[in-house]
Design a protein around this motif. Structure first.
Motif, PDB file in Angstrom:
ATOM      1  N   TYR A 196       0.845  -1.189   0.000  1.00  0.00           N
ATOM      2  CA  TYR A 196       0.000   0.000   0.000  1.00  0.00           C
ATOM      3  C   TYR A 196       0.881   1.241   0.000  1.00  0.00           C
ATOM      4  O   TYR A 196       2.078   1.174   0.334  1.00  0.00           O
ATOM      5  N   GLU A 197       0.292   2.361  -0.401  1.00  0.00           N
ATOM      6  CA  GLU A 197       1.037   3.614  -0.550  1.00  0.00           C
ATOM      7  C   GLU A 197       0.515   4.652   0.432  1.00  0.00           C
ATOM      8  O   GLU A 197      -0.694   4.772   0.644  1.00  0.00           O
ATOM      9  N   TRP A 198       1.410   5.397   0.989  1.00  0.00           N
ATOM     10  CA  TRP A 198       1.009   6.512   1.844  1.00  0.00           C
ATOM     11  C   TRP A 198       2.142   7.521   1.902  1.00  0.00           C
ATOM     12  O   TRP A 198       3.288   7.147   2.144  1.00  0.00           O
ATOM     13  N   ASP A 199       1.814   8.760   1.650  1.00  0.00           N
ATOM     14  CA  ASP A 199       2.771   9.859   1.768  1.00  0.00           C
ATOM     15  C   ASP A 199       4.051   9.592   0.965  1.00  0.00           C
ATOM     16  O   ASP A 199       5.162   9.786   1.457  1.00  0.00           O
ATOM     17  N   GLY A 200       3.887   9.101  -0.232  1.00  0.00           N
ATOM     18  CA  GLY A 200       5.044   8.911  -1.123  1.00  0.00           C
ATOM     19  C   GLY A 200       5.888   7.689  -0.831  1.00  0.00           C
ATOM     20  O   GLY A 200       6.938   7.493  -1.444  1.00  0.00           O
ATOM     21  N   ALA A 201       5.433   6.847   0.117  1.00  0.00           N
ATOM     22  CA  ALA A 201       6.218   5.650   0.459  1.00  0.00           C
ATOM     23  C   ALA A 201       5.377   4.384   0.264  1.00  0.00           C
ATOM     24  O   ALA A 201       4.146   4.458   0.178  1.00  0.00           O
ATOM     25  N   LEU A 202       6.086   3.255   0.202  1.00  0.00           N
ATOM     26  CA  LEU A 202       5.409   1.959   0.045  1.00  0.00           C
ATOM     27  C   LEU A 202       5.563   1.131   1.321  1.00  0.00           C
ATOM     28  O   LEU A 202       6.618   1.179   1.970  1.00  0.00           O
ATOM     29  N   TYR A 203       4.524   0.383   1.612  1.00  0.00           N
ATOM     30  CA  TYR A 203       4.530  -0.491   2.794  1.00  0.00           C
ATOM     31  C   TYR A 203       4.108  -1.886   2.354  1.00  0.00           C
ATOM     32  O   TYR A 203       3.152  -2.041   1.593  1.00  0.00           O
ATOM     33  N   THR A 204       4.812  -2.886   2.871  1.00  0.00           N
ATOM     34  CA  THR A 204       4.441  -4.271   2.566  1.00  0.00           C
ATOM     35  C   THR A 204       4.800  -5.147   3.752  1.00  0.00           C
ATOM     36  O   THR A 204       5.688  -4.797   4.554  1.00  0.00           O
ATOM     37  N   ALA A 205       4.119  -6.290   3.861  1.00  0.00           N
ATOM     38  CA  ALA A 205       4.383  -7.197   4.991  1.00  0.00           C
ATOM     39  C   ALA A 205       5.821  -7.697   4.938  1.00  0.00           C
ATOM     40  O   ALA A 205       6.352  -7.951   3.845  1.00  0.00           O
ATOM     41  N   PRO A 206       6.465  -7.854   6.084  1.00  0.00           N
ATOM     42  CA  PRO A 206       7.836  -8.374   6.088  1.00  0.00           C
ATOM     43  C   PRO A 206       7.861  -9.887   5.854  1.00  0.00           C
ATOM     44  O   PRO A 206       6.819 -10.537   5.895  1.00  0.00           O
ATOM     45  N   ALA A 207       9.044 -10.423   5.625  1.00  0.00           N
ATOM     46  CA  ALA A 207       9.196 -11.875   5.477  1.00  0.00           C
ATOM     47  C   ALA A 207       8.780 -12.549   6.779  1.00  0.00           C
ATOM     48  O   ALA A 207       8.843 -11.934   7.841  1.00  0.00           O
ATOM     49  N   GLY A 208       8.351 -13.764   6.687  1.00  0.00           N
ATOM     50  CA  GLY A 208       8.033 -14.522   7.906  1.00  0.00           C
ATOM     51  C   GLY A 208       6.683 -15.200   7.820  1.00  0.00           C
ATOM     52  O   GLY A 208       6.573 -16.396   8.057  1.00  0.00           O
ATOM     53  N   ASN A 209       5.651 -14.414   7.466  1.00  0.00           N
ATOM     54  CA  ASN A 209       4.298 -14.984   7.424  1.00  0.00           C
ATOM     55  C   ASN A 209       3.724 -15.000   6.012  1.00  0.00           C
ATOM     56  O   ASN A 209       2.523 -15.166   5.842  1.00  0.00           O
ATOM     57  N   ILE A 210       4.561 -14.783   5.015  1.00  0.00           N
ATOM     58  CA  ILE A 210       4.105 -14.685   3.620  1.00  0.00           C
ATOM     59  C   ILE A 210       5.013 -15.518   2.708  1.00  0.00           C
ATOM     60  O   ILE A 210       6.103 -15.912   3.121  1.00  0.00           O
ATOM     61  N   LEU A 211       4.548 -15.725   1.477  1.00  0.00           N
ATOM     62  CA  LEU A 211       5.467 -16.246   0.462  1.00  0.00           C
ATOM     63  C   LEU A 211       6.221 -15.021  -0.054  1.00  0.00           C
ATOM     64  O   LEU A 211       5.600 -14.055  -0.524  1.00  0.00           O
ATOM     65  N   ILE A 220      10.513  -3.971  -4.834  1.00  0.00           N
ATOM     66  CA  ILE A 220      11.193  -3.240  -3.745  1.00  0.00           C
ATOM     67  C   ILE A 220      12.499  -2.641  -4.277  1.00  0.00           C
ATOM     68  O   ILE A 220      12.816  -1.472  -4.042  1.00  0.00           O
ATOM     69  N   GLU A 221      13.220  -3.444  -5.047  1.00  0.00           N
ATOM     70  CA  GLU A 221      14.497  -2.984  -5.609  1.00  0.00           C
ATOM     71  C   GLU A 221      14.265  -1.817  -6.589  1.00  0.00           C
ATOM     72  O   GLU A 221      14.958  -0.800  -6.528  1.00  0.00           O
ATOM     73  N   LEU A 222      13.266  -1.996  -7.471  1.00  0.00           N
ATOM     74  CA  LEU A 222      12.959  -0.939  -8.455  1.00  0.00           C
ATOM     75  C   LEU A 222      12.562   0.357  -7.747  1.00  0.00           C
ATOM     76  O   LEU A 222      13.020   1.446  -8.108  1.00  0.00           O
ATOM     77  N   ALA A 223      11.709   0.241  -6.715  1.00  0.00           N
ATOM     78  CA  ALA A 223      11.228   1.421  -5.996  1.00  0.00           C
ATOM     79  C   ALA A 223      12.407   2.142  -5.341  1.00  0.00           C
ATOM     80  O   ALA A 223      12.544   3.366  -5.461  1.00  0.00           O
ATOM     81  N   ARG A 224      13.257   1.369  -4.674  1.00  0.00           N
ATOM     82  CA  ARG A 224      14.402   2.001  -3.988  1.00  0.00           C
ATOM     83  C   ARG A 224      15.315   2.683  -4.992  1.00  0.00           C
ATOM     84  O   ARG A 224      15.816   3.773  -4.724  1.00  0.00           O
ATOM     85  N   ASN A 225      15.491   2.063  -6.157  1.00  0.00           N
ATOM     86  CA  ASN A 225      16.319   2.698  -7.206  1.00  0.00           C
ATOM     87  C   ASN A 225      15.678   3.983  -7.703  1.00  0.00           C
ATOM     88  O   ASN A 225      16.370   4.875  -8.201  1.00  0.00           O
ATOM     89  N   MET A 226      14.342   4.062  -7.605  1.00  0.00           N
ATOM     90  CA  MET A 226      13.640   5.271  -8.055  1.00  0.00           C
ATOM     91  C   MET A 226      13.520   6.295  -6.920  1.00  0.00           C
ATOM     92  O   MET A 226      12.838   7.307  -7.064  1.00  0.00           O
ATOM     93  N   GLY A 227      14.141   5.987  -5.784  1.00  0.00           N
ATOM     94  CA  GLY A 227      14.132   6.920  -4.654  1.00  0.00           C
ATOM     95  C   GLY A 227      12.850   6.872  -3.831  1.00  0.00           C
ATOM     96  O   GLY A 227      12.579   7.779  -3.039  1.00  0.00           O
ATOM     97  N   ILE A 228      12.063   5.805  -4.020  1.00  0.00           N
ATOM     98  CA  ILE A 228      10.806   5.672  -3.257  1.00  0.00           C
ATOM     99  C   ILE A 228      11.100   4.831  -2.005  1.00  0.00           C
ATOM    100  O   ILE A 228      11.566   3.692  -2.125  1.00  0.00           O
ATOM    101  N   PRO A 229      10.845   5.376  -0.815  1.00  0.00           N
ATOM    102  CA  PRO A 229      11.097   4.576   0.393  1.00  0.00           C
ATOM    103  C   PRO A 229      10.150   3.384   0.483  1.00  0.00           C
ATOM    104  O   PRO A 229       8.974   3.507   0.140  1.00  0.00           O
ATOM    105  N   VAL A 230      10.681   2.234   0.905  1.00  0.00           N
ATOM    106  CA  VAL A 230       9.854   1.026   1.067  1.00  0.00           C
ATOM    107  C   VAL A 230      10.036   0.514   2.494  1.00  0.00           C
ATOM    108  O   VAL A 230      11.162   0.334   2.942  1.00  0.00           O
ATOM    109  N   PHE A 231       8.938   0.303   3.180  1.00  0.00           N
ATOM    110  CA  PHE A 231       8.987  -0.220   4.541  1.00  0.00           C
ATOM    111  C   PHE A 231       8.382  -1.608   4.575  1.00  0.00           C
ATOM    112  O   PHE A 231       7.238  -1.800   4.179  1.00  0.00           O
TER     113      PHE A 231
END
Ligand code: PMP
Length: 303
Positions: A196-211, A220-231
């Protein structure tokens, strides 16, 4: 159409006509869902037919086998060679590839198999930008408990959960389910990861409970290369009420925009979201900048 009279598949260590590929109704995998698989895509690129992230997919397949105690008779390199041969023999370039490693042992006792069989099929999967937005609903079904099953492995049996959740969402008029994890945090879709997106950043579930999707990691890599913060962090469904956009990621569907989650409709037009920018960047990356043209709309999702 998955196969015709001329389609070849890989089974039993050789390429054979698809119609002749068979397995026993007594096979343990069929009864207990104890099999592993991958969903992989090939693209027609400037450099010829290229299978996107093939090494990552086969490393995940090997991990899935280890995590489920299913012996795998092929190395990552051998699987790669078989895949390219399969594409060539079937004259495919834009294709979906489905390797399945299953246990042919009879189901009489519940035990890890002593041997496995590899089935690999491929079929045409056109070039398209997904322009249909999806309407999600929070599922009453959770993703499987990682303390019960190795959730980061792509195990056939886990897809009973996916099918049940997806069907339940559709029966209530939605396009797809969004599943929570065992702690009530948003996890993923039945066959895709969620951002999901909020205030110019991306949020996604961490590893552990997902595939951990290979598309997810690429995004995530593409976003970070484009200067978009990913949490990568845990978040509740209530958090989504302030989200300005959302999208799903997966090999089959690439990046799919989300129109709404239950009653929360995203007001920002999808074209103006980070997801739309990443969808275009992803399409260009997988096609190595060539052939990234819309030819037909996305009509189905696959695991
Ligand atoms: N989660 C689940 C449950 C899936 O089935 C898939 C599809 N393999 C994904 C996420 C996305 O994974 P990938 O990007 O590797 O296709």
């Amino acid at each position: 159409m998955y196969f015709t009279n001329h389609t070849l598949v890989f089974h039993g260590g050789q390429f054979i006509p698809a119609e002749q590929a068979q397995c026993s109704l007594y096979a343990s995998s069929l009864h207990y869902g104890h099999a592993v698989f991958e969903g992989i895509r090939a693209y027609d690129t400037a450099n010829g037919t290229r299978v996107f992230k093939i090494k990552e997919h086969y490393e995940r397949l090997a991990y899935s086998c280890r995590a489920t105690s299913i012996p795998l008779a092929y190395s990552v390199q051998e699987l790669t060679d078989i895949t390219y041969q399969l594409l060539k023999k079937n004259n495919l370039s834009n294709a979906y590839i489905r390797p399945l490693v299953y246990a042919p042992d009879p189901m009489m006792s519940i035990k890890a198999p002593t041997s496995s069989s590899l089935f690999m099929a491929a079929w045409e999967w056109g070039n398209y930008f997904s322009n249909q937005l999806t309407r999600l609903t929070i599922s009453p079904y959770q993703r499987p408990n990682p303390k019960s099953v190795p959730i980061e492995a792509k195990v056939s049996g886990h897809y009973a959960n996916s099918i049940i959740a997806s069907h339940e969402a559709k029966s209530r008029g939605y396009d797809e389910a969004l599943l929570l994890d065992i702690n009530g945090y948003v996890a993923e879709g039945p066959g895709s990861n969620f951002f999901y997106e909020w205030d110019g950043a991306l949020y996604t579930a961490p590893a552990g409970n997902i595939l951990q999707g290979i598309t997810r990691n690429t995004i995530i890599e593409l976003a970070r290369n484009m200067g978009i913060p990913v949490f990568e962090e845990f978040f509740t469904p209530e958090t989504l009420h302030h989200a300005t956009g959302a999208f799903l990621t997966g090999t089959a569907a690439e990046v799919v925009g989300v129109a709404s989650i239950d009653d929360h409709v995203f007001e920002t037009p999808y074209e103006a979201t980070i997801g739309a920018r990443l969808a275009a960047a992803y399409a260009a990356l997988v096609r190595e900048e060539v052939g990234a043209r819309a030819t037909r709309p996305a009509v189905e999702h696959s695991a």
